[in-house]
Structure formats: C-alpha cells, structure tokens
Scaffold this motif. Structure first.
Motif, PDB file in Angstrom:
ATOM      1  N   LEU A 163      -4.094   2.854  -2.006  1.00 26.65           N
ATOM      2  CA  LEU A 163      -3.928   1.929  -3.129  1.00 26.65           C
ATOM      3  C   LEU A 163      -2.568   1.253  -3.105  1.00 26.65           C
ATOM      4  O   LEU A 163      -1.597   1.808  -2.572  1.00 26.65           O
ATOM      5  N   PRO A 164      -2.470   0.074  -3.705  1.00 25.18           N
ATOM      6  CA  PRO A 164      -1.151  -0.541  -3.878  1.00 25.18           C
ATOM      7  C   PRO A 164      -0.260   0.340  -4.757  1.00 25.18           C
ATOM      8  O   PRO A 164      -0.749   1.178  -5.519  1.00 25.18           O
ATOM      9  N   LEU A 165       1.038   0.133  -4.663  1.00 27.66           N
ATOM     10  CA  LEU A 165       1.979   0.941  -5.435  1.00 27.66           C
ATOM     11  C   LEU A 165       1.720   0.829  -6.935  1.00 27.66           C
ATOM     12  O   LEU A 165       1.796   1.828  -7.658  1.00 27.66           O
ATOM     13  N   ASN A 166       1.413  -0.398  -7.397  1.00 26.81           N
ATOM     14  CA  ASN A 166       1.210  -0.563  -8.837  1.00 26.81           C
ATOM     15  C   ASN A 166      -0.042   0.163  -9.317  1.00 26.81           C
ATOM     16  O   ASN A 166      -0.017   0.803 -10.379  1.00 26.81           O
ATOM     17  N   MET A 173      -0.644   3.539 -11.896  1.00 28.11           N
ATOM     18  CA  MET A 173      -1.633   3.664 -12.961  1.00 28.11           C
ATOM     19  C   MET A 173      -2.410   4.978 -12.833  1.00 28.11           C
ATOM     20  O   MET A 173      -2.705   5.637 -13.834  1.00 28.11           O
ATOM     21  N   VAL A 174      -2.732   5.361 -11.593  1.00 30.27           N
ATOM     22  CA  VAL A 174      -3.426   6.636 -11.377  1.00 30.27           C
ATOM     23  C   VAL A 174      -2.540   7.796 -11.808  1.00 30.27           C
ATOM     24  O   VAL A 174      -2.999   8.751 -12.450  1.00 30.27           O
ATOM     25  N   PHE A 175      -1.265   7.714 -11.463  1.00 34.73           N
ATOM     26  CA  PHE A 175      -0.312   8.740 -11.887  1.00 34.73           C
ATOM     27  C   PHE A 175      -0.252   8.817 -13.408  1.00 34.73           C
ATOM     28  O   PHE A 175      -0.202   9.905 -13.999  1.00 34.73           O
ATOM     29  N   GLY A 176      -0.276   7.650 -14.063  1.00 36.38           N
ATOM     30  CA  GLY A 176      -0.265   7.624 -15.526  1.00 36.38           C
ATOM     31  C   GLY A 176      -1.512   8.262 -16.113  1.00 36.38           C
ATOM     32  O   GLY A 176      -1.446   8.945 -17.146  1.00 36.38           O
ATOM     33  N   ALA A 177      -2.665   8.055 -15.459  1.00 38.35           N
ATOM     34  CA  ALA A 177      -3.917   8.660 -15.936  1.00 38.35           C
ATOM     35  C   ALA A 177      -3.853  10.176 -15.833  1.00 38.35           C
ATOM     36  O   ALA A 177      -4.311  10.896 -16.731  1.00 38.35           O
ATOM     37  N   LEU A 178      -3.279  10.686 -14.741  1.00 43.43           N
ATOM     38  CA  LEU A 178      -3.123  12.135 -14.592  1.00 43.43           C
ATOM     39  C   LEU A 178      -2.177  12.689 -15.648  1.00 43.43           C
ATOM     40  O   LEU A 178      -2.413  13.771 -16.206  1.00 43.43           O
ATOM     41  N   GLY A 179      -1.115  11.934 -15.927  1.00 39.38           N
ATOM     42  CA  GLY A 179      -0.184  12.351 -16.975  1.00 39.38           C
ATOM     43  C   GLY A 179      -0.837  12.386 -18.340  1.00 39.38           C
ATOM     44  O   GLY A 179      -0.582  13.292 -19.142  1.00 39.38           O
ATOM     45  N   LEU A 180      -1.709  11.399 -18.596  1.00 39.73           N
ATOM     46  CA  LEU A 180      -2.430  11.368 -19.870  1.00 39.73           C
ATOM     47  C   LEU A 180      -3.349  12.576 -19.992  1.00 39.73           C
ATOM     48  O   LEU A 180      -3.425  13.201 -21.059  1.00 39.73           O
ATOM     49  N   ALA A 181      -4.046  12.909 -18.914  1.00 40.53           N
ATOM     50  CA  ALA A 181      -4.936  14.071 -18.933  1.00 40.53           C
ATOM     51  C   ALA A 181      -4.157  15.349 -19.227  1.00 40.53           C
ATOM     52  O   ALA A 181      -4.602  16.205 -20.020  1.00 40.53           O
ATOM     53  N   PHE A 182      -2.991  15.477 -18.611  1.00 39.83           N
ATOM     54  CA  PHE A 182      -2.140  16.653 -18.872  1.00 39.83           C
ATOM     55  C   PHE A 182      -1.704  16.691 -20.331  1.00 39.83           C
ATOM     56  O   PHE A 182      -1.701  17.763 -20.968  1.00 39.83           O
ATOM     57  N   ASN A 183      -1.327  15.528 -20.882  1.00 43.26           N
ATOM     58  CA  ASN A 183      -0.869  15.475 -22.275  1.00 43.26           C
ATOM     59  C   ASN A 183      -1.991  15.818 -23.246  1.00 43.26           C
ATOM     60  O   ASN A 183      -1.752  16.437 -24.290  1.00 43.26           O
ATOM     61  N   ILE A 213      -4.495  12.164   5.090  1.00 45.24           N
ATOM     62  CA  ILE A 213      -4.133  11.047   4.201  1.00 45.24           C
ATOM     63  C   ILE A 213      -5.100   9.888   4.386  1.00 45.24           C
ATOM     64  O   ILE A 213      -5.410   9.162   3.437  1.00 45.24           O
ATOM     65  N   GLN A 214      -5.605   9.711   5.606  1.00 46.12           N
ATOM     66  CA  GLN A 214      -6.516   8.604   5.883  1.00 46.12           C
ATOM     67  C   GLN A 214      -7.825   8.710   5.114  1.00 46.12           C
ATOM     68  O   GLN A 214      -8.547   7.733   4.966  1.00 46.12           O
ATOM     69  N   LYS A 240       0.841  -1.188   0.000  1.00 44.46           N
ATOM     70  CA  LYS A 240       0.000   0.000   0.000  1.00 44.46           C
ATOM     71  C   LYS A 240       0.886   1.251   0.000  1.00 44.46           C
ATOM     72  O   LYS A 240       1.874   1.315   0.746  1.00 44.46           O
ATOM     73  N   ILE A 241       0.520   2.230  -0.804  1.00 41.03           N
ATOM     74  CA  ILE A 241       1.393   3.384  -1.008  1.00 41.03           C
ATOM     75  C   ILE A 241       1.601   4.200   0.274  1.00 41.03           C
ATOM     76  O   ILE A 241       2.730   4.617   0.574  1.00 41.03           O
TER      77      ILE A 241
END
Length: 415
Positions: free
Chosen positions: A225-228, A232-242, A219-220, A206-207
C-alpha cells in the motif's frame, strides 16, 4: 429551552475532574515542559482564554489551507496546494494547540477556576479541533477528496466519542500508553513536517518499496500500500485497540458499581447512527448530478458533519458533568437525514432527488446544512456557558479574585 434541567444544576457543584495518563512520553518529556510553560502565563489570564487561543491557531491553519487550495484538491488532484513551508506552520500550530490544551487545566488550578465549565469548554474545543485537523492531515497525506479522508474523519470522531463515552461511565478520563491527545497529535505533527520537507506526493510511495522490504518473500504476500493508505490501516488498528481498552475500563467500572456491563455498549449506537446518516448521504447514486465527494462541497460537508459531532459529544460531556441521562438522539441529525433520503431517492423509489436535483441545489443544501449546524452548536455553547456561569457565579474568560477571607469572588459572573 436550555440544555441543563433546573434540577440538575446542583450537580455542577459536585463535579470534580479525574484523569489517568499512562503515557511515558507525557510523564517524562511533555509534562515537565508543560509545567514550565504554564508559569509564563500571568494569573490574570483565564484558562478558557488559553484553550481558545489554541483553537484559533488551528483555525488559522485551516484558513491557510482554504486560501491556497480552496477546492481541496492537493497535488494528486492537479492543484499545487500550499507552498511546502506552509506545512511547517501547521506542525507548529498543532503542537501549540496541544501545549495550550495541556496547560489550561494547570492554569485553572493556579487560578482556582477548575470545574465543570473548564471541562465543557476544553472538550468543546477538542471536538472542533478533531474535524479541522482531520481535514488538514488528510490534505498533508495527499488523500484529498476520497473515501480515505471520510474514513479518517470517522476514525478520529470514533476515538473522541469512545473517550467521552468511557469518561461518562467511569467518571474519569483515561489516556493510555498511546493516546490521541499525546502520541497521536505528535504523529500528525511529524506528518506535517515530512510533507513540508518532501511535499504531499511523498505519501504516495509504496510502503515496502520505501522501506526496501519488497524483496523479502513473506512481505511479497502482503499488499504494498502507499504510505498514506498504510497510515490509515495503522489508524484502524489503533481504533480497534482503543475500543477494546475503553470497554475493559467501562466493564470494570460497571462491575464495581454493581451495574450491567453490557448495557453501555448500546450507547455506542448513537455514534454508529450518526455516521450511517452521513455515509448514506455521501454514497448516493452518482447519476443524480450531485456527487459531493467529487466536488468542492466536500470540505463544507465535512465541516457540517464535524459541527454536528461536536454538538453530539458536547451533550455527552454535559450529561457527565451534570449527572443526567446519556443522550441517545440528537435532533440536529434531522437535517442530514433529509439530505441522505433525498439524495438516495433514485435508489429507493427510482426517481430523482427533490431537493438536490442539480449541483447548484445540492450546493445550497450543503451550505445551508453547514450554516444551521454552526448556529445550533453556537447556541449550545452560549446557553451552556450562560447556565453554568450564572449558577456558579463565575465568568468564562475572566479570572476570579480572592476576597479578604481567601474566598474566590467575582463581581460580574456573566460569560
């Protein structure tokens, strides 16, 4: 039945690559390394040869994954997977691919071979690498056969499609302060290295537990979420920015040219359509005995999807270098449409699939889809390379020579 209309061949001579790279890491760290690295290659080596070597390294990494984990289960699914040291070879292979992909353009300028053929070949290899690395990275992240892996493939394809769509409308390739070909690749290299050190199960932590932030009240309130999955969530935010950044660039280019700035958005629909077809096929009712996402057919399915995507963006890049209309439909999708409709017959008309009536028949259909997709993409590459080399009088894997007048010549202009 070629891909380049005869009247558009002359546009090949007008094409000139333009690019913008705003990455600080690329400018101050990687580019000096690439500038030195390219000097190690003899001028007799064609730039496309360098690009192909990089792709072959990645393909070798993919073969090692299939060898050690042919069912694509990873540790989460009960398989031991590759030995941990193997992930370090994936890290090295991806870094080598990035380096070779970066210097092929420099080698092209050194040898006087810069042009549309190199652009097509480079982007074609990048499109294939996108799918291969998506599968490898999902394995390293211990995602295995899951919708997270599907989401990862969609996100990586979307980023590549956006970049190609943007380049078509603006006339140049934009790489921002954080881009997939630079920082994105190095991030995946880091993922491979961490998996090599700690194993795939490392990413199931868990992250907030891993970062020791779970006791902070604010934070609670957030999902731990798990690290993996967090990646994926970070990747989705990056996609939205792109998406936003790409449209800003396209909108600016359209306004400068006095063209409608909303119409290019419609040309994002072909990607949405292609993804919708694949999702419809994967999300069929499970009671028809052909759950692809839960079977060893998952990787062949992703590979077929990746080849169809490479064909789609390949036609987009070809339209860019030949100044022809943007491709809105790809006939190669028909095969996947048949698979999606057939698999969803229980949901649509309440009867079982006609073609995929059993796991064996589903396997035959998926592998046939992969085979046809491979043949179609190979045909596309062959015809395009031959058309360009024949018209421009160059070779794909042979460096041209200067004659006594300083003009680049080539005796054999075949690919």
């Amino acid at each position: 039945m070629g891909y380049i209309p005869q009247k558009s061949l002359e546009n090949l001579k007008k094409y000139a690559y333009k690019g913008v790279d705003k990455s600080v890491l690329s400018r101050y760290v990687l580019n000096p390394f690439w500038t030195w690295f390219v000097t190690l290659w003899p001028l007799s080596v064609a730039p496309n040869t360098i690009t192909l070597i990089g792709l072959m390294i990645v393909f070798f990494n993919f073969i090692t994954m299939i060898y050690y984990d042919p069912l694509y289960l990873t540790a989460k699914g009960g398989a031991s997977g590759p030995p941990q040291w193997m992930y370090f070879t994936w890290a090295f292979g991806l870094f080598a691919y990035q380096s070779l992909d970066a210097i092929d353009g420099k080698q092209a300028r050194r040898t006087g071979m810069a042009g549309p053929l190199g652009q097509m070949f480079d982007h074609g290899c990048d499109a294939l690498n996108t799918t291969l690395e998506c599968i490898l990275a999902s394995h390293a992240l211990n995602l295995g056969r899951s919708w997270w892996t599907v989401a990862s493939q969609i996100a990586t394809h979307a980023n590549f499609y956006l970049t190609t769509w943007e380049e078509y409308h603006t006339g140049q390739l934009f790489l921002g302060v954080f881009s997939g070909p630079v920082e994105g690749i190095l991030m995946i290299v880091g993922i491979y290295a961490l998996t090599g050190l700690y194993g795939p199960s490392f990413w199931d932590q868990k992250i907030f537990t891993f970062t020791h932030l779970e006791h902070i009240p604010i934070i609670q309130k957030l999902p731990n979420l798990p690290l993996n999955e967090s990646f994926m969530v970070f990747g989705a935010l990056g996609l939205a920015f792109n998406i936003i950044a790409s449209y800003v660039n396209v909108r600016s280019a359209m306004k400068t040219a006095g063209k409608p700035s909303v119409r290019p958005l419609l040309l994002l629909l072909p990607f949405v359509t292609s993804v919708g077809i694949q999702i419809a096929w994967l999300s069929h009712p499970e009671f028809n005995h052909s759950a692809i996402i839960k079977s060893p057919l998952f990787v062949p399915f992703l590979c077929a999807w990746g080849l169809q995507f490479a064909h789609q963006v390949g036609r987009m890049i070809l339209a860019h270098v030949t100044s022809t209309p943007f491709p809105r439909w790809d006939w190669i999708w028909i095969w996947s449409v048949i698979g999606a409709v057939d698999a969803n017959l229980p949901r649509v008309i309440g009867r079982g699939p006609i073609i995929q009536s059993s796991m064996r028949n589903t396997a035959l259909f998926v592998w046939m889809t992969l085979t046809i997709s491979l043949i179609v993409y190979a045909r596309f590459c062959t015809l395009v390379i031959n058309d360009i080399t024949d018209y421009l009088g160059i070779a794909c894997f042979t460096v041209r020579k200067k004659d006594e007048h300083g003009v680049w010549r080539h005796k054999d202009h075949k690919a």
